[in-house]
Design a protein around this motif. Structure first.
Motif, mmCIF file in Angstrom:
data_model
loop_
_atom_site.group_PDB
_atom_site.id
_atom_site.type_symbol
_atom_site.label_atom_id
_atom_site.label_comp_id
_atom_site.label_asym_id
_atom_site.label_seq_id
_atom_site.Cartn_x
_atom_site.Cartn_y
_atom_site.Cartn_z
ATOM 1 N N LYS A 299 0.682 -1.386 -0.100
ATOM 2 C CA LYS A 299 -0.060 -0.001 0.050
ATOM 3 C C LYS A 299 1.049 1.352 0.060
ATOM 4 O O LYS A 299 0.704 2.173 -0.807
ATOM 5 C CB LYS A 299 -0.995 -0.018 1.162
ATOM 6 C CG LYS A 299 -1.925 -1.172 1.103
ATOM 7 C CD LYS A 299 -2.738 -1.037 2.501
ATOM 8 C CE LYS A 299 -3.848 -2.218 2.366
ATOM 9 N NZ LYS A 299 -4.852 -2.218 3.562
ATOM 10 N N ILE A 300 1.859 1.239 0.763
ATOM 11 C CA ILE A 300 2.778 2.371 0.851
ATOM 12 C C ILE A 300 3.587 2.772 -0.524
ATOM 13 O O ILE A 300 3.830 3.611 -0.916
ATOM 14 C CB ILE A 300 3.843 2.298 1.937
ATOM 15 C CG1 ILE A 300 3.212 2.225 3.325
ATOM 16 C CG2 ILE A 300 4.904 3.352 1.922
ATOM 17 C CD1 ILE A 300 4.024 1.633 4.592
ATOM 18 N N SER A 301 3.978 1.572 -1.014
ATOM 19 C CA SER A 301 4.654 1.695 -2.387
ATOM 20 C C SER A 301 3.809 2.134 -3.609
ATOM 21 O O SER A 301 4.053 3.021 -4.360
ATOM 22 C CB SER A 301 5.325 0.420 -2.600
ATOM 23 O OG SER A 301 4.339 -0.678 -2.871
ATOM 24 N N LEU A 302 2.441 1.554 -3.436
ATOM 25 C CA LEU A 302 1.733 1.996 -4.259
ATOM 26 C C LEU A 302 1.267 3.565 -4.243
ATOM 27 O O LEU A 302 1.153 4.250 -5.209
ATOM 28 C CB LEU A 302 0.176 1.088 -4.097
ATOM 29 C CG LEU A 302 -0.910 1.783 -5.373
ATOM 30 C CD1 LEU A 302 -0.528 1.247 -6.859
ATOM 31 C CD2 LEU A 302 -2.143 0.857 -4.883
ATOM 32 N N ALA A 303 1.089 3.919 -2.941
ATOM 33 C CA ALA A 303 0.835 5.664 -2.646
ATOM 34 C C ALA A 303 2.256 6.447 -3.252
ATOM 35 O O ALA A 303 2.059 7.383 -3.820
ATOM 36 C CB ALA A 303 0.642 5.835 -1.248
ATOM 37 N N SER A 304 3.064 5.688 -2.913
ATOM 38 C CA SER A 304 4.353 6.404 -3.332
ATOM 39 C C SER A 304 4.479 6.437 -4.756
ATOM 40 O O SER A 304 5.104 7.433 -5.245
ATOM 41 C CB SER A 304 5.762 5.644 -2.807
ATOM 42 O OG SER A 304 5.646 5.691 -1.409
ATOM 43 N N LEU A 305 4.122 5.236 -5.571
ATOM 44 C CA LEU A 305 4.256 5.441 -7.053
ATOM 45 C C LEU A 305 3.310 6.558 -7.690
ATOM 46 O O LEU A 305 3.523 7.285 -8.642
ATOM 47 C CB LEU A 305 3.818 4.014 -7.635
ATOM 48 C CG LEU A 305 3.553 3.973 -9.223
ATOM 49 C CD1 LEU A 305 4.927 4.214 -9.709
ATOM 50 C CD2 LEU A 305 3.316 2.797 -9.609
ATOM 51 N N GLU A 306 2.209 6.676 -7.218
ATOM 52 C CA GLU A 306 1.299 7.703 -7.378
ATOM 53 C C GLU A 306 1.496 8.925 -7.083
ATOM 54 O O GLU A 306 1.447 10.094 -7.819
ATOM 55 C CB GLU A 306 -0.292 7.443 -6.649
ATOM 56 C CG GLU A 306 -1.169 6.302 -7.271
ATOM 57 C CD GLU A 306 -1.360 6.177 -8.788
ATOM 58 O OE1 GLU A 306 -1.638 7.195 -9.222
ATOM 59 O OE2 GLU A 306 -1.374 5.168 -9.443
ATOM 60 N N LYS A 307 2.282 9.115 -6.057
ATOM 61 C CA LYS A 307 2.870 10.572 -5.561
ATOM 62 C C LYS A 307 4.090 10.921 -6.625
ATOM 63 O O LYS A 307 4.324 12.033 -6.907
ATOM 64 C CB LYS A 307 3.284 10.497 -4.088
ATOM 65 C CG LYS A 307 3.926 11.918 -3.698
ATOM 66 C CD LYS A 307 4.424 11.598 -2.187
ATOM 67 C CE LYS A 307 5.076 12.985 -1.614
ATOM 68 N NZ LYS A 307 5.301 13.026 -0.529
ATOM 69 N N ALA A 308 4.609 9.999 -6.981
ATOM 70 C CA ALA A 308 5.822 10.246 -7.820
ATOM 71 C C ALA A 308 5.502 10.461 -9.274
ATOM 72 O O ALA A 308 5.904 11.323 -9.951
ATOM 73 C CB ALA A 308 6.811 8.708 -8.050
ATOM 74 N N ARG A 309 4.194 9.926 -9.687
ATOM 75 C CA ARG A 309 3.879 10.343 -10.933
ATOM 76 C C ARG A 309 3.232 11.680 -10.905
ATOM 77 O O ARG A 309 3.528 12.484 -12.002
ATOM 78 C CB ARG A 309 2.626 9.399 -11.156
ATOM 79 C CG ARG A 309 3.012 8.178 -11.611
ATOM 80 C CD ARG A 309 1.845 6.921 -11.884
ATOM 81 N NE ARG A 309 2.471 5.896 -12.340
ATOM 82 C CZ ARG A 309 1.639 4.501 -12.503
ATOM 83 N NH1 ARG A 309 0.484 4.753 -12.182
ATOM 84 N NH2 ARG A 309 2.104 3.703 -12.729
ATOM 85 N N LEU A 310 2.626 12.262 -9.866
ATOM 86 C CA LEU A 310 2.181 13.516 -9.646
ATOM 87 C C LEU A 310 3.368 14.532 -9.568
ATOM 88 O O LEU A 310 3.421 15.557 -10.246
ATOM 89 C CB LEU A 310 1.270 13.636 -8.384
ATOM 90 C CG LEU A 310 -0.098 13.021 -8.465
ATOM 91 C CD1 LEU A 310 -0.639 13.199 -6.989
ATOM 92 C CD2 LEU A 310 -0.919 13.538 -9.739
ATOM 93 N N GLU A 311 4.314 14.087 -8.814
ATOM 94 C CA GLU A 311 5.778 15.089 -8.620
ATOM 95 C C GLU A 311 6.322 15.275 -9.969
ATOM 96 O O GLU A 311 6.898 16.023 -10.476
ATOM 97 C CB GLU A 311 6.439 14.427 -7.653
ATOM 98 C CG GLU A 311 5.947 14.552 -6.216
ATOM 99 C CD GLU A 311 5.778 15.915 -5.819
ATOM 100 O OE1 GLU A 311 6.892 16.861 -6.306
ATOM 101 O OE2 GLU A 311 4.734 16.252 -5.015
ATOM 102 N N ALA A 312 6.425 13.920 -10.776
ATOM 103 C CA ALA A 312 6.921 14.002 -12.026
ATOM 104 C C ALA A 312 6.230 14.956 -13.165
ATOM 105 O O ALA A 312 6.957 15.726 -13.774
ATOM 106 C CB ALA A 312 7.079 12.727 -12.584
ATOM 107 N N SER A 313 4.987 15.123 -13.196
ATOM 108 C CA SER A 313 4.226 16.005 -14.051
ATOM 109 C C SER A 313 4.536 17.454 -13.379
ATOM 110 O O SER A 313 4.495 18.304 -14.296
ATOM 111 C CB SER A 313 2.789 15.543 -13.975
ATOM 112 O OG SER A 313 2.280 15.893 -12.681
#
Length: 366
Positions: A299-313
């Motif tokens: 769950k933490i890694s999934l949330a981090s992935l979504e956050k990384a995608r937002l930060e990347a944009s």
């Protein structure tokens, strides 16, 4: 008629001031080739900043000045002056040939110039100034033709845009790749933990040892209650019957049977044998704990992935051209009048210093 002293002074003045000044003026008007200048204004802006843009107003919201980092502008300024930029421009525009002219060895690049000489000359004819308040970059480029100065400025903008897009995408991609790697590892770990639970259930032919242990414990508790009732009934019968009485013998047989069943069920829970329920419960709880931990990590890694995608944009940047370069009509360089006046002043200063030194030496000789 001039005296000999004044005549010598006039000759010296001509040799030191007038003749060099004449040579400089002659060179500027006959040999020096005109240089044209093209200008542009740039701004590094983040692509996804809708919230900040909505909360801003005026020109700052339109250009995203508040979102432009000083670091980005400084990096781009250094890159435009770098050898990497010069080499890319040289491949596209053949800078050595464009900056070389046979009739102007002073203001032009030498024919056999090295890459270091080219970089040094490039930074003389291409200037980048940073406005500390607006973080806008003012880029000026010079060329021996107005067409080349314009083309040079356009190419600088194009390569700068590629550079800004490249580094922002690389940083965003690295962060997203790291988050994706963590997500994949967490997913694999969760899958392994679940497979371990399934394998344990299949190998031991048991769904949940804890539930089974609770069921056995409940059964033992019921048997013990029944046993207590039978012993109470036995004591009641012995109060008025002999131990050899048929009712007492039958009741004792029943008590013995219940006790054996209690012992058999208790043996299922605790025993030196490794296959008993107490060990099964402990092993299964450990496997379940691994599943819970792997699930939380997933769950933490999934949330981090979504956050990384937002930060990347959000970290993607682009180059905004505030003022595009235009074709120059008049040559601004070399500044002939300025150079001539400056040369005249400097030569007069040198001549005055020479006279002073000559006067001091003559006085010491006397």
């Amino acid at each position: 008629m001039l005296s000999k002293k004044n005549k010598n002074l006039f000759i010296s003045y001509c040799l030191v001031v007038l003749v060099p000044l004449f040579i400089v003026v002659l060179y500027l008007n006959i040999f020096a080739k005109n240089r044209y200048e093209s200008n542009s204004i740039l701004l590094v802006k983040q692509v996804a900043e809708t919230q900040v843009a909505n909360s801003s107003s005026g020109l700052g919201a339109l250009l995203g000045v508040s979102n432009t980092s000083r670091e980005d502008a400084q990096i781009l300024k250094e890159y435009i002056s770098s050898r990497d930029m010069v080499e890319k421009l040289d491949k596209k525009l053949n800078l050595k040939q464009a900056f070389y002219t046979q009739k102007d060895p002073v203001f032009a690049l030498s024919k056999d110039a090295s890459i270091e000489d080219l970089v040094e000359y490039f930074n003389k004819v291409v200037k980048v100034d940073l406005d500390e308040q607006t973080m806008m970059l003012h880029v000026t480029s010079q060329g021996f033709t107005s067409d080349f100065s314009l083309k040079l400025n356009h190419e600088i903008l194009k390569i700068s845009d590629e550079f800004i897009n490249g580094i922002s995408k690389d940083i965003a991609q690295e962060q997203q790749s790291f988050a994706e790697k963590q997500y994949q590892e967490a997913a694999e770990q969760l899958d392994q933990a679940r497979q371990a639970v399934l394998s344990y259930q299949n190998e031991n032919e048991i769904f949940d040892p804890e539930l089974q242990a609770k069921a056995v414990a409940t059964l033992i508790s019921g048997l013990q209650t029944n046993l207590a009732q039978l012993r109470t009934e036995e004591r009641t019968l012995l109060s008025y019957l002999t131990p050899e009485a048929p009712q007492v013998v039958a009741l004792r047989s029943q008590i013995e049977s219940v006790q054996k069943q209690i012992d058999a069920e208790s043996a299922k829970l605790t025993s030196p044998n490794n296959s008993k329920l107490n060990k099964n419960v402990a092993d299964f709880e450990a496997l379940k704990a691994q599943v819970v931990f792997a699930t939380d990590l997933y769950k933490i890694s999934l949330a981090s992935l979504e956050k990384a995608r937002l930060e990347a944009s959000r970290k993607l940047k682009k180059l905004v051209v505030i003022a595009a370069p235009r074709l120059a009509e008049d040559a601004l360089y070399p500044r002939k009048i300025y150079i001539s006046i400056t040369t005249f002043i400097l030569l007069n200063i040198i001549f005055g210093i020479g006279l002073l030194i000559h006067s001091i030496i003559r006085e010491h000789r006397v």
